[in-house]
Design a protein around this motif. Structure first.
Motif, PDB file in Angstrom:
ATOM      1  N   GLU A   1       1.153  -1.531  -0.242  1.00 20.21           N
ATOM      2  CA  GLU A   1      -0.093  -0.080  -0.009  1.00 20.21           C
ATOM      3  C   GLU A   1       0.359   0.800   0.065  1.00 20.21           C
ATOM      4  O   GLU A   1       0.424   2.299  -1.174  1.00 20.21           O
TER       5      GLU A   1
ATOM      6  N   GLN B   1      -2.061  -0.905  -9.151  1.00 15.56           N
ATOM      7  CA  GLN B   1      -2.629  -1.711  -9.033  1.00 15.56           C
ATOM      8  C   GLN B   1      -4.064  -1.863  -9.289  1.00 15.56           C
ATOM      9  O   GLN B   1      -4.202  -0.596  -8.561  1.00 15.56           O
ATOM     10  N   ASP B   2      -4.473  -2.004  -9.916  1.00 18.32           N
ATOM     11  CA  ASP B   2      -6.351  -1.900 -10.276  1.00 18.32           C
ATOM     12  C   ASP B   2      -7.059  -1.761  -9.136  1.00 18.32           C
ATOM     13  O   ASP B   2      -7.795  -0.897  -9.355  1.00 18.32           O
ATOM     14  N   THR B   3      -6.467  -2.775  -8.673  1.00 21.37           N
ATOM     15  CA  THR B   3      -7.749  -3.028  -7.389  1.00 21.37           C
ATOM     16  C   THR B   3      -6.774  -4.207  -6.150  1.00 21.37           C
ATOM     17  O   THR B   3      -5.179  -3.991  -6.635  1.00 21.37           O
ATOM     18  N   ALA B   4      -7.255  -3.981  -4.756  1.00 15.49           N
ATOM     19  CA  ALA B   4      -6.430  -5.146  -3.856  1.00 15.49           C
ATOM     20  C   ALA B   4      -5.785  -5.680  -4.318  1.00 15.49           C
ATOM     21  O   ALA B   4      -5.038  -6.933  -3.902  1.00 15.49           O
ATOM     22  N   THR B   5      -7.163  -7.069  -5.140  1.00 18.47           N
ATOM     23  CA  THR B   5      -6.648  -8.741  -5.982  1.00 18.47           C
ATOM     24  C   THR B   5      -5.870  -8.104  -7.089  1.00 18.47           C
ATOM     25  O   THR B   5      -5.484  -9.360  -7.374  1.00 18.47           O
ATOM     26  N   ALA B   6      -6.150  -7.345  -7.839  1.00 20.17           N
ATOM     27  CA  ALA B   6      -4.740  -7.221  -9.366  1.00 20.17           C
ATOM     28  C   ALA B   6      -3.533  -7.246  -8.943  1.00 20.17           C
ATOM     29  O   ALA B   6      -2.893  -7.480  -8.136  1.00 20.17           O
TER      30      ALA B   6
ATOM     31  N   ARG C   1       2.668   1.323  -3.482  1.00 18.50           N
ATOM     32  CA  ARG C   1       1.052   1.972  -4.544  1.00 18.50           C
ATOM     33  C   ARG C   1       0.689   3.661  -4.139  1.00 18.50           C
ATOM     34  O   ARG C   1       0.598   4.429  -5.180  1.00 18.50           O
TER      35      ARG C   1
END
Length: 501
Positions: free
Chosen positions: A292, A302-307, A295
């Motif tokens: 984080e 990362q487009d999402t937290a899991t991307a 980022r």
């Protein structure tokens, strides 16, 4: 803010037109294009989502060809984006043709080969920002983040000049200003101080494009801020690991594998416990917190937290320059072990993940060779070969295995067990591609070499006999296959016992 972002902007514009007009898109496909297998995987996935007849029975290569034929015939509106095309070879086979005039193909590339502008394609060259664009970018970026007061028109021009008008470096600078609330004057002072110490880290003679120095300068400033904000002290070693992977995207779960957690435990500064230095265990929560932080400072995306985690290729290059030479070997091994930990048991169940892991394996090996070959070849090298054949990418598998055989021969020598294994894998790829006689000839040579080097009763020798029996069967030499299989069974019963797997 480079070519991929410009392509994404256009794709979003065309997609969003659908909400207000009939001129929108029905089908939008974005394919990473650093290798043909990535294009094929994306096309096969599109064929599946469109429920094209036979797509689930053709394998990846066949499904991809179905999709290309569908694009040429459909009256639906479509856009295919081939992002970071590195080789002109796929243009002829995998560049879709809009036979009905309803579709477009857009590719981004660093190359300017003549093939890219042939057959109706138009090459649009993108340079750096103009000075006006650089100033406008900084003003908008700071204003959108609610910090318009940090923009100084006079200093913005000076800052853009110092960073060579490079969009990536300006992005690092803007993120730094927003997160630290420092003025442009402060940033320029720090930047010039850092730049004066870059000679040893990134010599200008090794940077023919002129990109490395401004990127590295702004990157090091961001890393300093990350170091101050990162309570876990994991952000820097995590970024160094990520810089070894495919910059177009790798799974963030790579860094919560046991291999990564073990490496990070000793990579961060130790704590003092009385009279000894202590390395406490690293938790998954700490890894997430460090990601984080990266980022926040625009060092990863990362487009999402899991991307998948993405890095700009120039950022990754600059980060790799900060890896101490004494820790590079351990970092490479950790990245390779993490790749192996994530590889799905059956590639067809997680095609996208398998394709990403193949890309990272090839990228890691290209960057660090011969690190993955010493003292033995790392299993991920062989896994990438199996993955290509499992995906039905037979020609790519043959080319990959032929390269692996050459490299293993150069590094280990022709009689090393790893070289014999690489040749055996190549025979498998020949067989899967229908090149039966080449597979048979190669398997006969592998068996002879294993008998000579390892002896008649070695498990690898027995496997080589079994593989040769398969080739005899494929070639229609049924009796020879039967005789050899019976011999292998008798030898395994004698050596391993009746109940051994």
């Amino acid at each position: 803010m480079g070519k991929s972002q410009l392509a994404a902007y256009l794709a979003r514009q065309l997609r969003d037109q659908e909400r207000t007009t009939s001129a929108g898109l029905d089908v939008l496909v974005w394919a990473r294009a650093t290798g043909p297998d990535q294009i094929i995987t994306a096309y096969a996935e599109a064929a599946g989502q469109l429920h094209l007849s036979g797509a689930d029975q053709e394998g990846e290569d066949g499904a991809a060809r179905l999709f290309v034929r569908w694009l040429a015939a459909t009256r639906r509106r479509w856009l295919v984006v081939l992002d970071d095309l590195t080789d002109p070879a796929p243009l002829e086979e995998w560049w879709p043709d809009s036979g009905t005039g309803n579709g477009w193909v857009m590719a981004t590339t660093r190359r300017e080969d003549a093939q890219f502008s042939g057959q109706g394609r138009t090459l649009l060259r993108l340079g750096l920002y103009t000075r006006e664009e650089a100033g406008a970018y900084l003003r908008r970026r700071l204003t959108d983040a609610g910090h318009a007061h940090l923009h100084d028109a006079g200093r913005a021009d000076e800052l853009a000049n110092e960073l060579g008008d490079l969009p990536l470096a300006l992005g690092h600078a803007a993120a730094y200003l927003i997160n630290t609330r420092r003025t442009m004057s402060d940033y320029l002072t720090l930047l010039r101080d850092q730049s004066s110490r870059l000679g040893d880290l990134f010599p200008s003679s090794a940077d023919t494009e002129g990109y490395g120095r401004p990127v590295t300068a702004s990157l090091l400033l961001s890393l300093d801020s990350v170091h101050e904000a990162d309570a876990t002290h994991l952000a820097r070693p995590l970024l160094q690991l990520a810089a070894l992977m495919d910059p177009h995207g790798h799974p963030d779960t790579a860094w919560t594998t046991s291999a990564a957690l073990s490496y990070l435990r000793t990579a961060r500064p130790p704590r003092r416990r009385r009279l000894r230095r202590h390395h406490p265990a690293v938790t998954e929560g700490e890894v997430r917190s460090a990601l984080e932080c990266l980022r926040t400072y625009a060092l990863i995306t990362q487009d999402t937290a899991t991307a998948p985690i993405r890095l700009h290729a120039l950022t990754a290059r600059a980060v790799r320059e900060t890896i101490p030479s004494g820790t590079l070997s351990a970092a490479v091994c950790t990245a390779a072990d993490a790749i192996m930990s994530l590889w799905p048991r059956h590639d067809h169940e997680e095609r996208e993940l398998a394709a990403a892991l193949r890309a990272s394996t090839v990228h890691l090996d290209d960057l660090t060779r011969p690190a993955l070959w010493q003292t033995e070849t790392h299993p991920c090298i062989y896994q990438a070969s199996s993955s290509l054949t499992d995906a039905g990418l037979y020609q790519q598998a043959i080319e990959y295995d032929e390269s692996t055989v050459r490299r293993s021969n150069d590094i280990h020598g022709p009689d090393h067990p790893d070289t014999l294994r690489a040749r055996s894998n190549l025979a498998v790829s020949y067989s899967d591609a229908g090149r039966v006689q080449e597979a048979l000839d190669l398997r006969e040579r592998v068996l002879a070499d294993r008998e000579r080097i390892l002896g008649d009763d070695h498990p690898d020798t027995l496997s080589a006999r079994s593989n040769l029996a398969n080739s005899y069967s494929d070639a229609g030499r049924v009796q020879e296959a039967l005789d050899l299989d019976e011999r292998v069974l008798a030898e395994r019963e004698r050596i391993l016992g009746d109940d051994h797997p």
